[in-house]
Every structure is written in C-alpha cells, then in structure tokens.
Enzyme design. Structure first.
Site, PDB file in Angstrom:
ATOM      1  N   ASN A 178       1.307  -1.191   0.029  1.00 18.46           N
ATOM      2  CA  ASN A 178       0.053  -0.459   0.007  1.00 18.46           C
ATOM      3  C   ASN A 178       1.093   1.279  -0.442  1.00 18.46           C
ATOM      4  OD1 ASN A 178       1.015  -0.655   3.078  1.00 18.46           O
ATOM      5  ND2 ASN A 178      -1.547   0.122   3.563  1.00 18.46           N
ATOM      6  N   GLU A 276       4.599  -2.851  12.264  1.00 30.32           N
ATOM      7  CA  GLU A 276       3.460  -2.225  12.258  1.00 30.32           C
ATOM      8  C   GLU A 276       2.452  -2.470  11.469  1.00 30.32           C
ATOM      9  OE1 GLU A 276       1.489   0.465  11.008  1.00 30.32           O
ATOM     10  OE2 GLU A 276       2.788   0.712   9.292  1.00 30.32           O
ATOM     11  N   CYS A 310      -3.520   1.936   7.061  1.00 32.42           N
ATOM     12  CA  CYS A 310      -3.217   1.467   8.340  1.00 32.42           C
ATOM     13  C   CYS A 310      -3.713   2.662   8.866  1.00 32.42           C
ATOM     14  CB  CYS A 310      -2.031   0.163   9.003  1.00 32.42           C
ATOM     15  SG  CYS A 310      -0.955   1.476   8.391  1.00 32.42           S
ATOM     16  N   GLU A 491       8.545   3.378  13.576  1.00 35.65           N
ATOM     17  CA  GLU A 491       9.560   4.231  13.249  1.00 35.65           C
ATOM     18  C   GLU A 491       9.488   5.480  13.076  1.00 35.65           C
ATOM     19  OE1 GLU A 491       7.795   1.666   9.248  1.00 35.65           O
ATOM     20  OE2 GLU A 491       9.456   0.059   9.477  1.00 35.65           O
TER      21      GLU A 491
END
Ligand code: ADP
Length: 514
Positions: A178, A276, A310, A491
């Site tokens: 994505n 993640e 997400c 991150e």
C-alpha cells in the site's frame, strides 16, 4: 496478490512489458530481477511471478519468485557486508545515503509512475508518498552523524560507565504494497544509518518500486551486500529470515496475522522485532468541531489510497446533535470523488490492490447493510462503459454508510477499502469507550475546539498516535507506531533509529584506590 506463478528455465524470463518501458524517461531505473550481493539475478530455478496493474488487471512485468535458498544467499551477503559497513564512521555512511537520496530525487517522475502502475494509487498520491518517503532517507542520513552514547555519573571513584550505541547487525525487512516506496525508506534508511545491513522483501504486488531503489543505491555507490532485495514465496523467505542466526532484527509492516507469525518465529533466535500492524482508527467529531473541516479531513483520511492505509479512518463517531449536518457535508464530498486510472488527470480514487480485496470490502459492506446500515452514497462496484480497459480493474465505489452499530464486522475489523461508516454517540465518555473498543491501537483522530477536552481525550485514547484537529500525522521527525495488537516499536524519528541499535555498557576500572 501477484496474479500467477510459473517456472521455466533460467534465462531472461523476468522482464517488463514493452509498453511499460516506453512510459519512463529513464528506462534504466526499471529492474525486474532481484538484487543480491550487488547483482540483479533471477531465481535459481527460473520461477517467476507476474506483476499486474490493478487498474486494468493487465500484466506489467514478470519478476523472480525466490525461496529459502536465495534468501540464505542474501543473508550471507548482508552478513559479510556488515563486517565493514557497521564499522565505518557515521559520516561515511551518511555520505553514501545522501548520494542515494540524490539519485532517488532525480528519478521522482519515473518512480512515482511505477508506484501508480503497480499499486493503482493516483499520481498525486504517489508523489506525496514519494516526498514523505524520500525525506526519511535524507533525515536518517543526517542522523548517522549525530548518534551518540552516554557517559554516566559513577557512584564510586574507581569505575566509569559508558553507553555505546552499536548496529544490531543484519536486518530482515518485510514491506507491504500500500506504500510501495515509503515503507521501504523508513526501514532501510535508519537501518543503514545505524550501520546495519539489510535483506528486504517488498510485497510481490509492488516489486518494481523496490528494485528501482536498489538500482539507484548501486548508482550511488552503496557497497555490495549492504542492501539486498528479493521477491518470491513470502512464507519461505519470511521463515528463512526469522530462523537465521545471522539476522538480528525483523522490521515488518503488514497484517496482524503475519506479524504474529514473524514474532513467534523470531523467538527461536531471540531477535528484535518492530511490527507495524493493522489499525482500526476512530475519528471522533465532537459537537463543537468545525463540521466542514472535519468532513473534509474524514474524506482525506478515510479515502486516501482508496482506504488502504493502516492509519485510515475506519470508524467515524459523531455527536448526535450534529450528526445530520455532518453526514450531509461528508456525503457531498465523498460523492464528488472520481474513480479511475491513477495515471489520468482528475482521478482522485484508484482501484483496490486485487480482485480478492474488492470481494473482502464488498463482504463487509453487505454485512453492515444487512445489520441496518444505509448507504448515503456508493455501496457497490462501479459499472464502466463497454470496452473500457478499467472494466478489468479492481474498483469499489467511494461509500458512506450511516446507522453504524457495534455488531457490524466493520466496527471491529479494518475495512481496507473506500468506505466511511458513521456511528452516533451522546457523551465524551461514550465516544472514548467506543473509540477504545478494539484490539487495535495505531492512530486515532478527534476534532474539537475545547482545549481542556482536547488534552483529556488525547490522554485517554489507547493509541500510539493521536491527531487533534489534524489527520496528516506522519513525518520523518515523529515516531510512528501502535499499541495493543497494532504492533511494537516505532519507525521514523530518533526512536526509529534506536530500533536498529544495541546498547552496550562499558565499565572502565580506573584504579586510584577506594
Ligand atoms: P496485506 O494483507 O496488507 O498484504 P500481509 O501481512 O499479507 O498484508 O503482507 C505484508 C507483507 O508480508 C508482504 O510483503 C507479504 O508478502 C508478506 N508476507 C505475507 N505472508 C508472509 C509470511 N508468512 N511470512 C513472511 N512474510 C509474509
């Protein structure tokens, strides 16, 4: 998912489709082979995968389908390269990362075109992802020169304590389709800046962006084995990475299901993991919110990348007193979105990634409609004019569902499609309770003009990231990550660099009596 698998004799099986080559200004950035030990190669047995344009369902390239053997070879290359890369001064690593940054920036037009062709997202979204993603390369290049340990105040006279930060070693990185560009740069850049070397497995749906990054790293003078990129059998590659003693860390973005598998696998060698995973973002619109701004930002957050992120808004919780006015403002905006090929000017919404993704979204919409929701707009697959190439693509109409209830699947599950379900609430406590009623905890948003409420709600939301009157919550300087089953670790930012560093305590006896 990549459309088809085949096996044939090794040779030149991997190639782009001829029309793809012609669409790029610099066709030399187009690579269709995996990058291991500084060479672009095919799978040892010649197996291949097809890469498909999700806007048309047509093949755009064939790439290698590697397995455990190629992964072990890539790990060995990364382990050898680590011997010298990890020992270089940060300034030298920074210089190479900056050269990579420069090469990538000059290829912006071609890379964003590849991103749109393989992921389907509109060009404007590819450019925005590119600009965010490339900023990570630059920022971590700069951080490579600034990382520092500590000298601690000693409790006694004859010892001194120091803390060194050292690279964890070889990193296995696994990324989704994505964000085919930025999910790579936000893992690889801090890893390389810290002194780690990397074996990256991008999604098989979007390998061309990843391979282009490999080619540009080579052009920038990245030494052999520092960055290795391979595609293939995800399970076999993932297992080889987690089982390897040489790989000391896994960085993953993807589904919660696969994240749990990797975490389990990593336990066998006690590796570090950063995960993640999925989200189920609430967007609370309080009664004092600016309704037009909230409606605009819900659309931006919920329909970005056709709902396939997400941190996309997955549930809109609206105070009952402004519900109707908000739904009207929202529906007007969603109905104005334009579906189409991401390469066409005027397209605001691209396709979903695959036919299976459309089936999954449709299943959740049907479930909601059966449980009493009403489609204020959309709610189905679009119909295209006869003969349109888009008829073979994977589209779903931008949708607003009102009358949402907690027994609907989409209240608890990530929709991962262009659907905005609206739920009502009456009190702040109820809004927070509904927002937290999920196994996920990645991003949450809420809109209010009351400062005291803003602070209280921000503290009470069980999420790793909270947007207050703002949905553009990501930046290379800000930690990104979730709590609960949305993941572990962070991150981006200085916290993201620390994920790739081990802390070593050095105790120096200096003598000098008692
Ligand atoms: P999504 O549903 O968003 O595609 P996945 O978790 O399936 O999320 O995929 C994210 C990444 O994980 C992709 O690169 C995919 O190929 C990879 N992947 C999928 N299954 C496995 C597995 N069993 N082991 C390792 N990686 C996997």
């Amino acid at each position: 998912m990549a459309a088809a698998v085949s096996s044939r004799a090794a040779g030149d099986a991997c190639a782009p489709s001829p029309d793809l080559v012609g669409t790029l200004t610099d066709s030399s950035i187009l690579k269709t082979k995996v990058y291991i030990g500084g060479e672009f190669i095919e799978a040892a047995d010649g197996s291949t995968l097809e890469v498909v344009n999700p806007a048309t369902g047509q093949r755009i390239a064939t790439v290698p389908r590697c397995g455990a053997n190629e992964t072990r070879a890539a790990i060995a290359e990364a382990a050898t390269a680590f011997e010298s890369w990890g020992r270089r001064p940060g300034k030298e690593r920074a210089a190479i990362l900056k050269r990579w940054y420069g090469e990538v920036v000059s290829a912006r037009d071609d890379i964003t075109r590849l991103m749109t062709l393989e992921s389907g997202k509109p060009l404007a979204e590819s450019r925005s992802e590119f600009d965010n993603g490339v900023a990570s390369i630059e920022w971590f290049a700069e951080e490579a020169t600034r990382s520092c340990g500590d000298v601690l105040e000693s409790p006694d006279r004859h010892r001194r304590f120091m803390v060194l930060k050292q690279p964890v070693g070889v990193v296995g990185a696994i990324t989704p389709w994505n964000f085919p560009f930025s999910m790579i740069t936000r893992k690889v850049s801090p890893a390389l800046a810290a002194g780690c070397t990397v074996v990256l497995k991008p999604s098989e749906d979007t390998p061309l962006t990843a391979f282009a990054l490999a080619g540009l790293a080579e052009r920038a003078g990245m030494p052999r084995g520092v960055l290795n990129i391979l595609t293939g059998d995800a399970k076999a590659i993932g297992e080889a990475l987690v089982k390897s003693e040489s790989v000391r860390k896994i960085g993953f973005t993807g589904s919660t299901t696969v994240g749990k598998l990797l975490m389990q696998g990593a336990a066998s060698t006690v590796k570090r993991v950063s995960l993640e995973l999925g989200g189920n973002a609430p967007f609370i619109v309080f009664e004092d919110a600016d309704i037009e701004k909230a409606a605009r930002d819900v659309v931006g957050s919920s329909h970005r990348n056709s709902g396939q992120t997400c941190i996309c808004t997955n549930r809109v919780l609206v105070h009952e007193s402004i519900h109707d006015a908000f739904v009207e403002a929202l529906t007007k905006r969603v109905a104005a979105l334009r579906l189409g090929s991401g390469l066409e000017a005027g397209t605001t919404q691209g396709p979903l990634i695959s036919a299976a993704a459309v089936d999954r979204v449709e299943g959740k919409v049907r479930d909601a409609l059966a449980k009493g929701a009403v489609a204020a707009c959309g709610g189905a697959r679009p119909s295209w004019e006869a003969g349109s190439p888009l008829a073979g693509g994977y589209f779903f109409e931008p949708t607003v569902l009102i009358g949402g209830t907690v027994d609907m699947r989409m209240f608890h599950e990530e929709v991962f499609g262009p659907v905005t379900p609206v739920y009502k609430f009456a009190t702040d406590d109820e809004a927070v309770q509904l927002a937290n009623d999920t196994q996920y905890g990645l991003a949450a948003y809420f809109y209010t003009r009351d400062l005291s409420r803003a602070w209280q709600v921000a503290e009470r939301l069980e999420y790793g990231m909270v947007g207050v009157n703002e949905v553009a919550i990501t930046s290379e300087v800000a930690p990104f990550g979730g709590v609960k089953q949305s993941g572990l670790g962070r991150e981006q930012s200085k916290y993201g660099l620390a994920e790739f560093q081990d802390i070593k305590t050095v105790c120096l006896g200096i003598g000098g009596g008692t």
